[in-house]
Design an enzyme around this catalytic site. Structure first.
Site, PDB file in Angstrom:
ATOM      1  N   ALA A  46     -46.336  28.736  70.664  1.00  0.00           N
ATOM      2  CA  ALA A  46     -47.791  28.253  70.835  1.00  0.00           C
ATOM      3  C   ALA A  46     -48.443  29.506  71.460  1.00  0.00           C
ATOM      4  O   ALA A  46     -47.799  30.512  71.995  1.00  0.00           O
ATOM      5  CB  ALA A  46     -47.891  27.351  72.076  1.00  0.00           C
ATOM      6  N   GLY A  95     -43.063  26.701  70.378  1.00  0.00           N
ATOM      7  CA  GLY A  95     -43.603  25.816  69.302  1.00  0.00           C
ATOM      8  C   GLY A  95     -43.302  25.975  68.104  1.00  0.00           C
ATOM      9  O   GLY A  95     -43.216  25.125  67.147  1.00  0.00           O
ATOM     10  N   GLU A 105     -40.068  24.229  67.667  1.00  0.00           N
ATOM     11  CA  GLU A 105     -40.446  23.129  67.756  1.00  0.00           C
ATOM     12  C   GLU A 105     -40.958  22.438  66.430  1.00  0.00           C
ATOM     13  O   GLU A 105     -40.681  21.255  65.957  1.00  0.00           O
ATOM     14  CB  GLU A 105     -41.432  22.521  68.833  1.00  0.00           C
ATOM     15  CG  GLU A 105     -40.880  22.725  70.039  1.00  0.00           C
ATOM     16  CD  GLU A 105     -41.703  22.895  71.455  1.00  0.00           C
ATOM     17  OE1 GLU A 105     -42.711  23.680  71.414  1.00  0.00           O
ATOM     18  OE2 GLU A 105     -41.506  22.072  72.391  1.00  0.00           O
ATOM     19  N   GLU A 149     -40.018  28.985  76.984  1.00  0.00           N
ATOM     20  CA  GLU A 149     -41.108  28.410  77.823  1.00  0.00           C
ATOM     21  C   GLU A 149     -40.781  28.506  79.410  1.00  0.00           C
ATOM     22  O   GLU A 149     -41.705  29.162  80.166  1.00  0.00           O
ATOM     23  CB  GLU A 149     -41.563  26.882  77.587  1.00  0.00           C
ATOM     24  CG  GLU A 149     -42.095  26.715  76.329  1.00  0.00           C
ATOM     25  CD  GLU A 149     -41.213  26.449  74.957  1.00  0.00           C
ATOM     26  OE1 GLU A 149     -40.041  26.850  75.215  1.00  0.00           O
ATOM     27  OE2 GLU A 149     -41.650  25.848  74.061  1.00  0.00           O
TER      28      GLU A 149
END
Ligand code: CAA
Length: 260
Positions: free
Chosen positions: A66, A111, A114, A134
């Site tokens: 992200a 992300g 993911e 993260e």
């Protein structure tokens, strides 16, 4: 249609979706997630597409996570909305009627890891790197990494990756079952296309029913899941593809599936 952060090509029943922000290592901000959502909504309804390949632009990254610059000053409520947006897009990809192959061509972090895990099949270049960094940024994963990672590699390996924030290379990702195959970077898209063409040559209703049986069934207890499998097996016998597939076998010729 043109998107700012996504490229879409379609050829011979195969769509290639490329996340195209190479300067930010293809990091996912809200705009890119919204575009991905639109692209996959279109693909779900596109009867000409049998298989989707998802990859990243440039040689360095699939998706480096992200977008940290985008997230830095979010309020708690905005961050929750962003996580819900990412989760919704990844759910859409996981539940796309067609199979999705991730061609992981570099960093697949946070992300990005993911996103790869929401795909049906992961092919990795030898140069790819995986991880959930993260906690090193002071946050837990937000796009369902805490759930898809342990389901793919088991609780122990998942927790080691999630708590340590360490990156692993492609061979280690293969060893723990995070990726299906590792291939030289130059062969990655070719390997993905070969696999996509093989899947596209099969009975498409059957492929879609099989995807549904695996995905839905894994959310049920075993008794209900195998009952659901019997339902989709029966449903396939209402299709021309079933008659063609079995007739072609008995007539010792290749099937000519129509996807109906
Ligand atoms: N968000 C925003 N920008 C990013 C980014 C990210 N996730 N990852 C890389 N970039 C940007 C860098 O800021 C840099 O931009 P500038 O050139 O403008 O400075 C550019 O991409 C190139 O990156 P680096 O110079 O850092 O390249 P490198 O080769 O030295 O390192 C890397 C590569 C190891 C992938 C490193 O960029 C990195 O650690 N990136 C962050 C990875 C990360 O922490 N991802 C998780 C994000 S949090 C998340 O994903 C939460 C969630 O679950 C929803």
């Amino acid at each position: 249609m043109n998107w700012e952060n996504i490229l879409l090509e379609k050829e011979d029943a195969i769509a290639v979706v490329t996340i195209n922000r190479p300067k930010a290592l293809n990091a996912l901000n809200a705009a890119t997630l919204s575009e991905l959502d639109q692209v996959f909504t279109g693909l779900a309804a596109d009867g000409t597409v049998s298989v989707v390949i998802l990859t990243g632009a440039g040689e360095k990254a699939f998706v480096a996570g992200a977008d940290i610059a985008f997230m830095q000053n979010l309020t708690a409520l905005e961050a929750r909305e962003f996580a819900l947006l990412g989760q919704a897009v990844l759910n859409k990809i996981e539940n796309l009627p067609q199979p999705v192959i991730a061609a992981v061509n570099g960093f697949a972090l946070g992300g990005g890891c993911e996103l790869a895990m929401a795909c049906d099949i992961r092919l990795a270049s030898e140069t790819s790197r995986f991880g959930q960094p993260e906690v090193g940024l002071g946050v837990p994963p937000g796009f369902a990494g805490t759930q898809r990672l342990p389901r793919l590699v088991g609780k122990g390996c998942a927790k080691e990756l999630l708590y340590s924030a360490e990156m692993i290379d492609a061979q280690e990702a293969y060893r723990i079952g995070l990726v299906n195959r590792v291939c030289p970077a130059a062969d990655l898209l070719g390997t993905a296309r070969t696999l996509a063409r093989k899947i596209a040559s099969r009975g498409q209703v059957a492929v879609r029913l099989t995807k549904s049986a695996v995905n839905q069934g894994l959310e049920m207890d075993v008794a209900r899941a195998i009952a659901y499998e019997a339902e989709v097996f029966g449903l396939a016998f209402s299709t021309g593809d079933q008659r063609e597939g079995m007739t072609a076998f008995l007539e010792k010729r290749p099937p000519d599936f129509k996807g109906k």
